[in-house]
Design a protein around this motif. Structure first.
Motif, mmCIF file in Angstrom:
data_model
loop_
_atom_site.group_PDB
_atom_site.id
_atom_site.type_symbol
_atom_site.label_atom_id
_atom_site.label_comp_id
_atom_site.label_asym_id
_atom_site.label_seq_id
_atom_site.Cartn_x
_atom_site.Cartn_y
_atom_site.Cartn_z
ATOM 1 N N GLY A 9 0.671 -1.333 0.125
ATOM 2 C CA GLY A 9 0.036 0.005 0.027
ATOM 3 C C GLY A 9 0.942 1.242 0.129
ATOM 4 O O GLY A 9 0.415 2.411 -0.023
ATOM 5 N N ARG A 10 2.346 1.175 0.128
ATOM 6 C CA ARG A 10 2.868 2.288 -0.135
ATOM 7 C C ARG A 10 3.416 2.532 -1.480
ATOM 8 O O ARG A 10 3.359 1.866 -2.285
ATOM 9 N N PRO A 11 3.651 4.201 -1.753
ATOM 10 C CA PRO A 11 3.997 4.094 -3.186
ATOM 11 C C PRO A 11 5.216 3.641 -3.515
ATOM 12 O O PRO A 11 6.472 3.807 -2.497
ATOM 13 N N PRO A 12 5.460 2.811 -4.513
ATOM 14 C CA PRO A 12 6.910 2.041 -4.774
ATOM 15 C C PRO A 12 8.030 3.144 -5.319
ATOM 16 O O PRO A 12 9.328 2.824 -5.298
ATOM 17 N N PHE A 13 7.540 4.606 -5.704
ATOM 18 C CA PHE A 13 8.607 5.213 -6.434
ATOM 19 C C PHE A 13 8.038 6.621 -5.953
ATOM 20 O O PHE A 13 6.930 6.925 -6.270
ATOM 21 N N GLU A 89 14.131 12.141 -7.119
ATOM 22 C CA GLU A 89 13.319 10.994 -7.150
ATOM 23 C C GLU A 89 14.011 9.776 -6.124
ATOM 24 O O GLU A 89 15.179 9.838 -6.219
ATOM 25 N N TYR A 90 13.322 9.033 -5.583
ATOM 26 C CA TYR A 90 13.547 7.949 -4.640
ATOM 27 C C TYR A 90 12.894 6.619 -5.070
ATOM 28 O O TYR A 90 11.837 6.580 -5.293
ATOM 29 N N VAL A 91 13.832 5.598 -5.426
ATOM 30 C CA VAL A 91 13.497 4.390 -6.061
ATOM 31 C C VAL A 91 14.111 3.401 -5.130
ATOM 32 O O VAL A 91 15.400 3.227 -5.232
ATOM 33 N N PRO A 92 13.309 2.660 -4.259
ATOM 34 C CA PRO A 92 13.822 1.931 -3.568
ATOM 35 C C PRO A 92 14.394 0.373 -4.289
ATOM 36 O O PRO A 92 13.839 0.310 -5.425
ATOM 37 N N TYR A 95 11.610 -1.880 -5.525
ATOM 38 C CA TYR A 95 10.707 -1.630 -6.791
ATOM 39 C C TYR A 95 11.500 -1.912 -7.914
ATOM 40 O O TYR A 95 11.093 -2.452 -8.938
ATOM 41 N N LEU A 96 13.180 -1.828 -8.112
ATOM 42 C CA LEU A 96 13.551 -2.351 -9.189
ATOM 43 C C LEU A 96 13.610 -3.769 -9.124
ATOM 44 O O LEU A 96 13.555 -4.150 -10.451
ATOM 45 N N GLN A 97 13.652 -4.558 -8.020
ATOM 46 C CA GLN A 97 13.221 -6.015 -8.264
ATOM 47 C C GLN A 97 12.023 -6.375 -8.869
ATOM 48 O O GLN A 97 11.881 -7.281 -9.644
ATOM 49 N N VAL A 98 10.763 -5.817 -8.336
ATOM 50 C CA VAL A 98 9.705 -5.800 -8.987
ATOM 51 C C VAL A 98 9.498 -5.678 -10.679
ATOM 52 O O VAL A 98 9.198 -6.332 -11.454
ATOM 53 N N LEU A 99 10.329 -4.538 -10.987
ATOM 54 C CA LEU A 99 10.300 -4.221 -12.445
ATOM 55 C C LEU A 99 11.035 -5.265 -13.118
ATOM 56 O O LEU A 99 10.601 -5.722 -14.154
ATOM 57 N N GLU A 100 12.049 -5.815 -12.666
ATOM 58 C CA GLU A 100 12.824 -7.040 -13.091
ATOM 59 C C GLU A 100 12.078 -7.989 -13.245
ATOM 60 O O GLU A 100 11.972 -8.741 -14.480
ATOM 61 N N PRO A 122 20.856 3.302 -12.622
ATOM 62 C CA PRO A 122 21.430 3.705 -11.656
ATOM 63 C C PRO A 122 22.341 4.894 -11.680
ATOM 64 O O PRO A 122 23.122 4.889 -12.617
ATOM 65 N N VAL A 123 22.282 5.877 -10.844
ATOM 66 C CA VAL A 123 23.301 7.002 -10.887
ATOM 67 C C VAL A 123 24.002 7.054 -9.510
ATOM 68 O O VAL A 123 24.966 7.841 -9.625
#
Length: 127
Positions: A9-13, A89-92, A95-100, A122-123
């Motif tokens: 229920g939290r924003p992923p990004f 921007e904050y991307v935990p 979130y990247l794991q779910v995108l993969e 990644p920066v």
């Protein structure tokens, strides 16, 4: 799909936009359409009243914290100067794991939820 249940229920990004100068209603304020961050919203039709969802006036120094899945846009800038609204921007990592996991999968309507061109890069080094 990238739905709320995958993130508790939290924003992923999230993004934080900053007002670096005053933004009156005629200087192109950001428009936010409430509720569109939820999974079902990607099939929604924009309601006419959404045109009136501009965040204005905003003084210099404000921070707009938003779920990046929320529909947003600029509005016409009728003022004499450019309106700047830089963001952080904050991307935990979760979130990247779910995108993969989701990359390349198709939605029920045949669309791909995550395209390769939308893939965050990644920066900063992950220590």
């Amino acid at each position: 799909a990238l739905s709320d249940e995958k993130f508790g229920g939290r924003p992923p990004f999230i993004a934080v936009n900053f007002t670096v100068s005053d933004i009156p209603a005629h200087h192109g304020p950001m428009r936010i359409v409430p509720g569109t961050q939820h999974k079902a919203a990607h099939r929604a039709v924009e309601l006419p009243e959404a045109q009136q969802c501009a965040l204005a006036p905003l003084p210099s120094g404000c921070a707009i914290i938003r779920d990046v899945r929320t529909w947003h846009s600029g509005t016409p800038n009728l003022g004499p100067r450019t309106r700047f609204l830089p963001s952080c921007e904050y991307v935990p990592e979760s979130y990247l794991q779910v995108l993969e996991e989701e990359r390349g999968k198709e939605e029920e309507d045949g669309r791909q939820w995550v395209s390769y061109s939308d893939w965050p890069l990644p920066v900063m080094p992950a220590d």
